[in-house]
Design a protein around this motif. Structure first.
Motif, PDB file in Angstrom:
ATOM      1  N   THR A  18       7.218  20.385   2.481  1.00 35.53           N
ATOM      2  CA  THR A  18       8.203  19.809   1.565  1.00 35.53           C
ATOM      3  C   THR A  18       9.038  18.828   2.388  1.00 35.53           C
ATOM      4  OG1 THR A  18      10.020  21.337   2.045  1.00 35.53           O
ATOM      5  CG2 THR A  18       8.382  22.061   0.416  1.00 35.53           C
ATOM      6  N   ALA A  19      10.061  18.288   1.775  1.00 27.51           N
ATOM      7  CA  ALA A  19      10.965  17.388   2.489  1.00 27.51           C
ATOM      8  C   ALA A  19      11.741  18.116   3.594  1.00 27.51           C
ATOM      9  CB  ALA A  19      11.946  16.756   1.505  1.00 27.51           C
ATOM     10  N   TYR A  20      11.817  19.446   3.487  1.00 31.29           N
ATOM     11  CA  TYR A  20      12.625  20.208   4.443  1.00 31.29           C
ATOM     12  C   TYR A  20      11.865  21.345   5.114  1.00 31.29           C
ATOM     13  CZ  TYR A  20      16.430  17.607   2.408  1.00 31.29           C
ATOM     14  OH  TYR A  20      17.241  16.582   1.982  1.00 31.29           O
ATOM     15  N   GLY A  21      10.586  21.166   5.316  1.00 29.59           N
ATOM     16  CA  GLY A  21       9.805  22.199   5.994  1.00 29.59           C
ATOM     17  C   GLY A  21       8.661  22.693   5.122  1.00 29.59           C
ATOM     18  N   ARG A  22       8.346  23.952   5.258  1.00 28.86           N
ATOM     19  CA  ARG A  22       7.235  24.555   4.525  1.00 28.86           C
ATOM     20  C   ARG A  22       7.634  24.895   3.095  1.00 28.86           C
ATOM     21  NH1 ARG A  22       2.720  26.440   7.801  1.00 28.86           N
ATOM     22  NH2 ARG A  22       3.055  25.530   9.853  1.00 28.86           N
ATOM     23  N   GLY A  23       6.633  25.048   2.236  1.00 34.72           N
ATOM     24  CA  GLY A  23       6.864  25.335   0.826  1.00 34.72           C
ATOM     25  C   GLY A  23       7.009  26.799   0.489  1.00 34.72           C
ATOM     26  N   THR A  24       7.318  27.622   1.453  1.00 31.92           N
ATOM     27  CA  THR A  24       7.395  29.069   1.285  1.00 31.92           C
ATOM     28  C   THR A  24       8.337  29.503   0.156  1.00 31.92           C
ATOM     29  OG1 THR A  24       6.998  29.209   3.660  1.00 31.92           O
ATOM     30  CG2 THR A  24       7.699  31.221   2.570  1.00 31.92           C
ATOM     31  N   ASP A  25       9.439  28.786  -0.034  1.00 30.33           N
ATOM     32  CA  ASP A  25      10.422  29.166  -1.065  1.00 30.33           C
ATOM     33  C   ASP A  25      10.044  28.696  -2.467  1.00 30.33           C
ATOM     34  OD1 ASP A  25      12.039  30.436   0.778  1.00 30.33           O
ATOM     35  OD2 ASP A  25      13.307  28.674   1.119  1.00 30.33           O
ATOM     36  N   GLY A  46      12.296   8.837  -2.157  1.00 29.65           N
ATOM     37  CA  GLY A  46      11.139   8.058  -2.588  1.00 29.65           C
ATOM     38  C   GLY A  46       9.809   8.545  -2.059  1.00 29.65           C
ATOM     39  N   THR A  47       9.781   9.739  -1.503  1.00 29.66           N
ATOM     40  CA  THR A  47       8.542  10.291  -0.951  1.00 29.66           C
ATOM     41  C   THR A  47       8.170  11.565  -1.689  1.00 29.66           C
ATOM     42  OG1 THR A  47       9.091   9.403   1.236  1.00 29.66           O
ATOM     43  CG2 THR A  47       7.432  11.154   1.158  1.00 29.66           C
ATOM     44  N   LEU A  48       6.880  11.682  -2.002  1.00 27.31           N
ATOM     45  CA  LEU A  48       6.346  12.931  -2.540  1.00 27.31           C
ATOM     46  C   LEU A  48       5.665  13.672  -1.398  1.00 27.31           C
ATOM     47  CD1 LEU A  48       4.835  11.790  -5.969  1.00 27.31           C
ATOM     48  CD2 LEU A  48       7.159  12.556  -5.433  1.00 27.31           C
ATOM     49  N   TRP A  49       5.612  14.986  -1.498  1.00 23.24           N
ATOM     50  CA  TRP A  49       5.158  15.837  -0.405  1.00 23.24           C
ATOM     51  C   TRP A  49       3.927  16.632  -0.819  1.00 23.24           C
ATOM     52  CZ3 TRP A  49       7.712  14.992   4.085  1.00 23.24           C
ATOM     53  CH2 TRP A  49       8.848  14.194   3.972  1.00 23.24           C
ATOM     54  N   GLN A  50       3.350  17.350   0.122  1.00 24.30           N
ATOM     55  CA  GLN A  50       2.148  18.141  -0.147  1.00 24.30           C
ATOM     56  C   GLN A  50       2.339  19.090  -1.320  1.00 24.30           C
ATOM     57  OE1 GLN A  50       1.556  19.768   3.897  1.00 24.30           O
ATOM     58  NE2 GLN A  50      -0.583  19.215   3.580  1.00 24.30           N
ATOM     59  N   THR A  51       3.507  19.638  -1.450  1.00 22.13           N
ATOM     60  CA  THR A  51       3.773  20.618  -2.503  1.00 22.13           C
ATOM     61  C   THR A  51       3.954  19.998  -3.886  1.00 22.13           C
ATOM     62  OG1 THR A  51       6.119  20.490  -1.950  1.00 22.13           O
ATOM     63  CG2 THR A  51       4.850  22.304  -0.958  1.00 22.13           C
ATOM     64  N   THR A  52       4.189  18.698  -3.954  1.00 23.49           N
ATOM     65  CA  THR A  52       4.580  18.066  -5.221  1.00 23.49           C
ATOM     66  C   THR A  52       3.583  18.294  -6.352  1.00 23.49           C
ATOM     67  OG1 THR A  52       5.857  16.402  -4.019  1.00 23.49           O
ATOM     68  CG2 THR A  52       5.352  15.936  -6.337  1.00 23.49           C
ATOM     69  N   GLY A 128      -2.525  16.738   6.464  1.00 24.29           N
ATOM     70  CA  GLY A 128      -2.237  16.489   5.063  1.00 24.29           C
ATOM     71  C   GLY A 128      -1.539  15.174   4.794  1.00 24.29           C
ATOM     72  N   TYR A 129      -1.312  14.359   5.803  1.00 21.89           N
ATOM     73  CA  TYR A 129      -0.631  13.083   5.600  1.00 21.89           C
ATOM     74  C   TYR A 129      -1.504  11.893   5.980  1.00 21.89           C
ATOM     75  CZ  TYR A 129       3.316  15.609   4.016  1.00 21.89           C
ATOM     76  OH  TYR A 129       4.114  16.435   3.257  1.00 21.89           O
ATOM     77  N   GLU A 130      -2.816  12.134   6.054  1.00 27.61           N
ATOM     78  CA  GLU A 130      -3.744  11.040   6.205  1.00 27.61           C
ATOM     79  C   GLU A 130      -3.634  10.197   4.930  1.00 27.61           C
ATOM     80  OE1 GLU A 130      -4.488  14.282   6.207  1.00 27.61           O
ATOM     81  OE2 GLU A 130      -5.279  14.752   8.179  1.00 27.61           O
ATOM     82  N   PHE A 135      -1.888   9.476  -0.577  1.00 26.64           N
ATOM     83  CA  PHE A 135      -2.002   8.781  -1.860  1.00 26.64           C
ATOM     84  C   PHE A 135      -2.314   9.779  -2.974  1.00 26.64           C
ATOM     85  CE2 PHE A 135      -2.390   3.998  -1.555  1.00 26.64           C
ATOM     86  CZ  PHE A 135      -1.709   3.908  -0.354  1.00 26.64           C
ATOM     87  N   SER A 136      -3.046  10.817  -2.642  1.00 27.91           N
ATOM     88  CA  SER A 136      -3.428  11.821  -3.646  1.00 27.91           C
ATOM     89  C   SER A 136      -2.228  12.579  -4.199  1.00 27.91           C
ATOM     90  CB  SER A 136      -4.435  12.811  -3.053  1.00 27.91           C
ATOM     91  OG  SER A 136      -5.629  12.142  -2.704  1.00 27.91           O
ATOM     92  N   TYR A 137      -1.195  12.805  -3.391  1.00 31.05           N
ATOM     93  CA  TYR A 137      -0.008  13.508  -3.883  1.00 31.05           C
ATOM     94  C   TYR A 137       0.625  12.719  -5.023  1.00 31.05           C
ATOM     95  CZ  TYR A 137      -0.689  15.716   0.638  1.00 31.05           C
ATOM     96  OH  TYR A 137      -1.250  16.329   1.721  1.00 31.05           O
ATOM     97  N   TYR A 138       0.636  11.412  -4.886  1.00 33.77           N
ATOM     98  CA  TYR A 138       1.180  10.539  -5.930  1.00 33.77           C
ATOM     99  C   TYR A 138       0.220  10.456  -7.121  1.00 33.77           C
ATOM    100  CZ  TYR A 138       4.682   8.962  -2.587  1.00 33.77           C
ATOM    101  OH  TYR A 138       5.723   8.924  -1.698  1.00 33.77           O
ATOM    102  N   TYR A 139      -1.033  10.247  -6.825  1.00 26.85           N
ATOM    103  CA  TYR A 139      -2.028  10.067  -7.880  1.00 26.85           C
ATOM    104  C   TYR A 139      -2.118  11.297  -8.788  1.00 26.85           C
ATOM    105  CZ  TYR A 139      -6.533   9.273 -10.132  1.00 26.85           C
ATOM    106  OH  TYR A 139      -7.531   9.123 -11.063  1.00 26.85           O
TER     107      TYR A 139
END
Length: 181
Positions: A18-25, A46-52, A128-130, A135-139
């Motif tokens: 997430t923007a602040y670490g892992r998505g555990t919460d 303006g950024t989406l993350w793996q969890t989004t 996960g940020y290749e 781009f997939s997080y947004y798509y």
């Protein structure tokens, strides 16, 4: 198959960022409806993350079950925040993985052990940020929001308080559709 019809239920939140670490919460925040806190984790500056896309999937499934009068303005704000950062450059599926479930492949996940997280972030491309995954997080977030247009429309028609925000959300989703090549 629509994006909302994804069958993955075992999301490894602790291995997604997430923007602040892992998505555990995130599971707890989803369960307790803490939409503002969720919004800060899945969209930041303006950024989406793996969890989004995964958080959206869970949220939108539940949103479809709610009565329009029961939807909170914080939840609508979360969808609006995500839609605001999705631009046409992220809509080309050629730059993405084939399916949303691929984003849970081992190569995109962070290690189980969080001790090395700071070093991971310092890498040129942390897991996960290749480009393709990023781009997939947004798509996939866009596809999920588009799939929920009938739900958003029902909320807009059934809740005057949220109508302006939902109209803005629908406009964002339509304008991106119109500007795609």
């Amino acid at each position: 198959m629509t994006a909302l019809a994804q069958t993955t239920n075992n999301i490894p939140w602790q291995r997604l960022t997430t923007a602040y670490g892992r998505g555990t919460d995130i599971p707890r925040l989803l369960e307790t409806g803490q939409y503002e806190e969720l919004a800060n984790l899945i969209e930041h500056q303006g950024t989406l993350w793996q969890t989004t896309p995964w958080a959206l999937l869970m949220l939108l499934r539940e949103l479809a079950k709610q009565k329009p009068k029961d939807v909170s303005s914080e939840e609508v704000g979360l969808y609006l925040a995500v839609a605001n950062v999705i631009t046409v450059e992220y809509m080309d599926s050629q730059n993405t993985v084939e399916t949303m479930n691929e984003l849970l492949d081992e190569k995109y996940l962070w290690p189980e052990n969080e001790e090395e997280d700071e070093l991971q972030w310092e890498e040129e491309e942390p897991p996960g940020y290749e480009t393709e995954a990023f781009f997939s997080y947004y798509y996939f977030s866009y596809l999920l929001l588009k799939d929920a247009v009938p739900v958003f429309t029902a909320i807009m028609n059934g809740n005057d308080q949220h109508a302006p925000a939902i109209q803005e959300l629908l406009h964002l989703l339509q304008s991106e559709e119109k500007t795609q090549p």
